[in-house]
Design an enzyme around this catalytic site. Structure first.
Site, PDB file in Angstrom:
ATOM      1  CB  CYS A 134      45.646 -15.754  32.226  1.00  0.00           C
ATOM      2  SG  CYS A 134      45.397 -16.537  33.841  1.00  0.00           S
ATOM      3  CB  ILE A 150      44.590 -18.854  39.307  1.00  0.00           C
ATOM      4  CG1 ILE A 150      44.845 -17.356  39.534  1.00  0.00           C
ATOM      5  CG2 ILE A 150      45.747 -19.683  39.823  1.00  0.00           C
ATOM      6  CD1 ILE A 150      44.951 -16.966  40.992  1.00  0.00           C
TER       7      ILE A 150
END
Length: 885
Positions: A813, A817
């Site tokens: 992303c 995480i």
């Protein structure tokens, strides 16, 4: 006549003894030898205590506790400015009960401050409402003085509970749109925040002040900085950090961000020498060496202060008794040890007492008024404060029994948590109010302070594992009558065979089981039900007897139970053994298969909020894993975020990287229990411009064929990821490889983008096919409103994985995480369900965080993925029923 004679006689006498004059002189001498000490309390009142100068600190503390009528007094202490600190800034130290006042207080006019010294790990351990009120006042001060750093969502939620405690229910006639303008509830309060606070305040209708304060404390305990005694220090590369002492152990912070946690069970010894502070960690079975961490502090005095704080916190929270025997009574070094009562002793003592309703009046908090936010001077503190006028309420700031009037619930089971960005749902969470739930854990061995500032913590063993321990206490009799719905409000478990005891599984709030005295508590062993011996009975027999009692003798249920004392302080290292299951579903859970049972527990945890509460207790970074490679000067600029770094043990190492072997990426491998399936991932950050070449080199070396992207390039005007691929039919030429985009397609909903890349090795002209799936529908703020779309995306990922399942899937992303962790957990859960294996989301998060720190970044993401898992299971069940028709 008599008076004149008397004067004549005494004036002429040769033997006169002036009693009155000597009494006055003695009183003056006594006053000079004594101390007039001003104690400032948490409600901004003060009181002057006159005490002998030779008295010990314990004498003054006893006077203060008596003045407050405080029963659970051991959590509190007195602080005063230390004139010997030798620091430019004022240093506050705790009054030592074992030392004389004259040796501690430099000035006769010293002011002392009554404060919480040991922050309880769970407010349900506090038996007295008045004690919880004092904790509530302390945390409010910590928030306004910015000692407790809060995310916006938590700050707003806590402020709404402050309002409910202070002014009661929201009343449209009394509270206009500007009614918060006179209150300062949180630092940096704005009109926009006040509107959000008002919306949550409306939902607390019906809550007593005690309820609001309990929920305030229950949410405050989950904050990283809660109850942390901070000490400034330097790490091994001379970077500024802060060492925090808590009930858990030692926590390392940098810029108010938690970096590492060393639990008491992992620490063998703590010591200090001059300005250095040492921690010796427990040796793992695979290690043949001792791990000793060294931290540098400002002065010798600050090192000793930190060491003493560790000794006190470990003794208070982890031991039965503070009594110690010195191995070397005449040796040099600090002889300090904690001499007060431990938490175990405090809890045991209060449990044995009969419950006394301590009537008290809540003082309007002076900190809440904007014009008085700053700490008042000594003169100002003595002035009376007049609270804003408001209509009286039947429970206006008085302590009342929760059993006499059950507060009306503000919302039902579909409670949601706010996310860390301040995005609030329509309903805030409400943790069950169970102040009588006593939890504790103690070490079996008693450590002793050693010479030269050395303190040994007990050796770790299986007997010290953080599990509930039943304490052998005398049994008690509890009598219950069902409520209007015919329920007693508790559930049982066990009895799977004749040798398994029947235990109380859960006690629901504001039910007969919760309001009775003594209270029925989670973990209590049921010895008898209506005089029927249950020591060798089965679960089915226990349920039958409880149900039969509803229709007999007016519903009277008499239980003989053995109380249980359990400790919840180390929840961040363990999966909860169960969640609350409504009593009507207990039989279903007992007899269902493991997958079905796990889904029932998941649904109940979502409804009660307990699931998310457990998640928030979990460590964000594994306390035993390092991230040293990422902190090297040559690699610092390759990290998108300075605090999101890969573990050294699982990081991806580039073999032929043009810029070195470092990339911010970790291997994350997820075993599917009960099968031989191993889902391999590489979790990484969104590439930077300077790391794009490293990213494609990793794809080449790891032979990856699938890239999953869970972010757009820009969100909220902030760059989340560099565009590391070329446009359609264009090429991206790098030193080792060339990347060409040969196909790009968006699905009809506009939620997903599918791309096909051709990766060509420049040296050999070898070509590889790479699939790229991007999820663009994740909202900029919060999480998707509906899990269906995300489930569809996950299925697309699974279909693409099956093409080549032996190589890792690259998932990223922005930070690598949050959303990355959501996808990994979701796919893992779907695989488990396919193989009829139970799904425990917190266990999956723990497994991920053992390989990459902070996977699934916040509570809103965790709740969303748990809802998605349950939705997927429900959908599967529905489809199975359709197929069977």
């Amino acid at each position: 006549m008599i008076e004149s004679v008397s004067r004549h006689v005494f004036s002429g006498s040769s033997g006169t003894y002036d009693v009155h004059a000597l009494e006055l002189a003695a009183a003056r001498v006594r006053k000079l030898k004594g101390l007039d000490l001003t104690i400032h309390f948490l409600d901004d009142t003060e009181h002057v205590f006159h005490i002998e100068k030779r008295s010990k600190g314990s004498t003054l503390l006893d006077l203060v506790y008596q003045h407050l009528e405080l029963v659970e007094k051991d959590y509190f202490g007195l602080q005063y400015p230390d004139a010997k600190a030798g620091s430019k800034t004022e240093c506050m130290v705790w009054l030592d009960p074992s030392k004389a006042l004259k040796k501690q207080l430099a000035s006769l006019q010293t002011d002392l401050y009554f404060k919480v010294k040991f922050y309880v790990s769970d407010p349900s351990k506090l038996q007295q409402e008045y004690t919880r009120y004092q904790f509530y006042l302390q945390i409010k001060k910590d928030i306004l003085e910015e000692k407790l750093i809060l995310p916006p969502s938590t700050a707003i939620l806590l402020a709404s509970y402050m309002l409910q405690s202070e002014i009661g229910d929201y009343c449209p006639e009394e509270h206009d749109e500007n009614y918060l303008s006179a209150f300062q509830l949180i630092p940096g309060q704005t009109l926009e925040l006040e509107k959000k606070i008002t919306e949550l305040h409306k939902l607390h209708k019906g809550k007593l002040p005690a309820d609001a304060e309990f929920h305030f404390l229950d949410h405050a305990k989950r904050i990283d900085m809660y109850g942390v005694d901070l000490h400034n220090a330097l790490d091994n590369i001379n970077k500024s950090i802060q060492l925090g002492v808590t009930h858990i152990g030692l926590v390392v912070f940098r810029n108010n961000i938690k970096l590492n946690t060393f639990s008491w069970s992992k620490i063998m010894k703590i010591s200090f020498k001059r300005t250095q502070f040492f921690i010796q960690l427990r040796r793992e079975p695979s290690e043949d060496y001792d791990t000793i961490l060294v931290f540098n502090l400002e002065t010798y005095r600050s090192a000793k202060t930190l060491w003493k704080s560790c000794v006190e916190h470990h003794t208070f929270f982890r031991l039965h008794s503070p009594k110690v025997k010195r191995k070397f009574p005449f040796s040099l070094g600090s002889k300090f040890f904690y001499s007060g009562r431990t938490e175990f002793q405090t809890v045991s003592d209060v449990q044995m007492r009969s419950r006394i309703e301590h009537k008290f009046v809540r003082s309007p908090s002076r900190q809440l008024i904007k014009s008085m936010v700053s700490v008042p001077s000594v003169d100002e503190r003595g002035k009376p404060f007049i609270a804003p006028a408001r209509p009286p309420r039947p429970y206006d700031n008085k302590v009342t029994s929760l059993g006499s009037k059950e507060p009306r619930k503000a919302w039902g089971a579909d409670t949601q948590l706010p996310d860390d960005d301040g995005n609030f749902p329509t309903k805030p969470p409400d943790t069950p109010f169970s102040p009588d739930k006593i939890q504790n854990y103690v070490d079996d061995d008693i450590p002793s302070p050693s010479p030269n500032g050395l303190y040994d913590t007990p050796p770790y063993s299986a007997s010290h594992s953080p599990i509930s321990q039943i304490v052998d206490e005398s049994s008690v009799t509890i009598t219950l009558y069902p409520d209007e719905e015919g329920k007693y409000g508790f559930n049982v478990k066990g009895g799977t065979n004749k040798d398994t005891p029947i235990l109380v599984m859960k006690v629901a709030p504001n039910t007969p089981a919760d309001n009775c005295s003594p209270r029925l508590s989670e973990g209590d062993q049921i010895l008898q039900i209506n005089s029927k011996d249950m020591t060798n009975s089965t679960y089915e027999e226990a349920v039958r007897l409880i149900r039969e009692a509803r229709s007999l003798n007016g519903g009277k249920l008499v239980l003989q139970v053995k109380p249980n004392i359990s400790y919840n302080g180390m929840n961040e290292y363990e999966e909860p053994p169960y969640q609350y299951v409504p009593i009507e579903d207990a039989q279903t859970v007992q007899s269902s298969n493991p997958l079905e049972q796990s889904m029932l527990l998941l649904a109940d945890g979502l409804a009660s909020g307990a699931l998310v509460a457990r998640y928030e207790m979990l460590y964000r970074k594994h306390p035993d894993l390092t991230c040293e490679e990422s902190s090297k000067p040559k690699n610092v600029n390759k990290n998108r975020y300075r605090d999101i770094l890969p573990y050294d043990s699982t990081r991806v190492v580039l073999k032929e990287g043009a810029n070195g072997d470092y990339i911010n990426a970790n291997y994350v491998n997820m075993n599917i229990n009960g099968t031989e399936i191993l889902n391999k991932y590489i979790a990484t950050q969104g590439p930077l411009m300077c790391t794009t070449e490293d990213f494609w080199q990793m794809i080449l070396e790891e032979r990856c064929s699938l890239i999953v992207m869970l972010t757009t390039l820009v969100e909220r005007d902030k760059t989340k990821c560099h565009k590391y691929w070329p446009d359609m039919d264009d090429c991206l030429a790098l030193s080792n490889v060339t990347v060409k985009c040969v196909e790009e397609e968006t699905d009809p909903t506009g939620s997903f983008v599918f791309r096909d890349f051709v990766l060509t090795v420049n040296e050999t002209n070898e070509e590889r096919q790479i699939k790229h799936i991007q999820y663009v529908a994740w909202p900029d703020h919060g999480v998707p409103s509906n899990p269906d779309q995300f489930l569809s995306f996950t299925e697309k990922v699974r279909e693409s994985r099956r093409i080549d399942g032996d190589v890792p899937v690259v998932v990223h992303c922005s930070a690598g995480i949050g959303r990355t962790g959501v996808l990994v957990l979701m796919e893992t859960a779907l695989c488990l369900m396919e193989n009829d294996e139970p799904v425990y989301p917190l266990e999956i998060v723990k497994t991920m965080r053992e390989q990459r720190a902070m996977m699934i970044q916040n509570a809103s993401q965790y709740r969303f993925v748990c809802e998605s898992v349950h939705a997927a299971y429900t959908k599967t069940i529905s489809e199975s029923k359709e197929d069977s028709r």
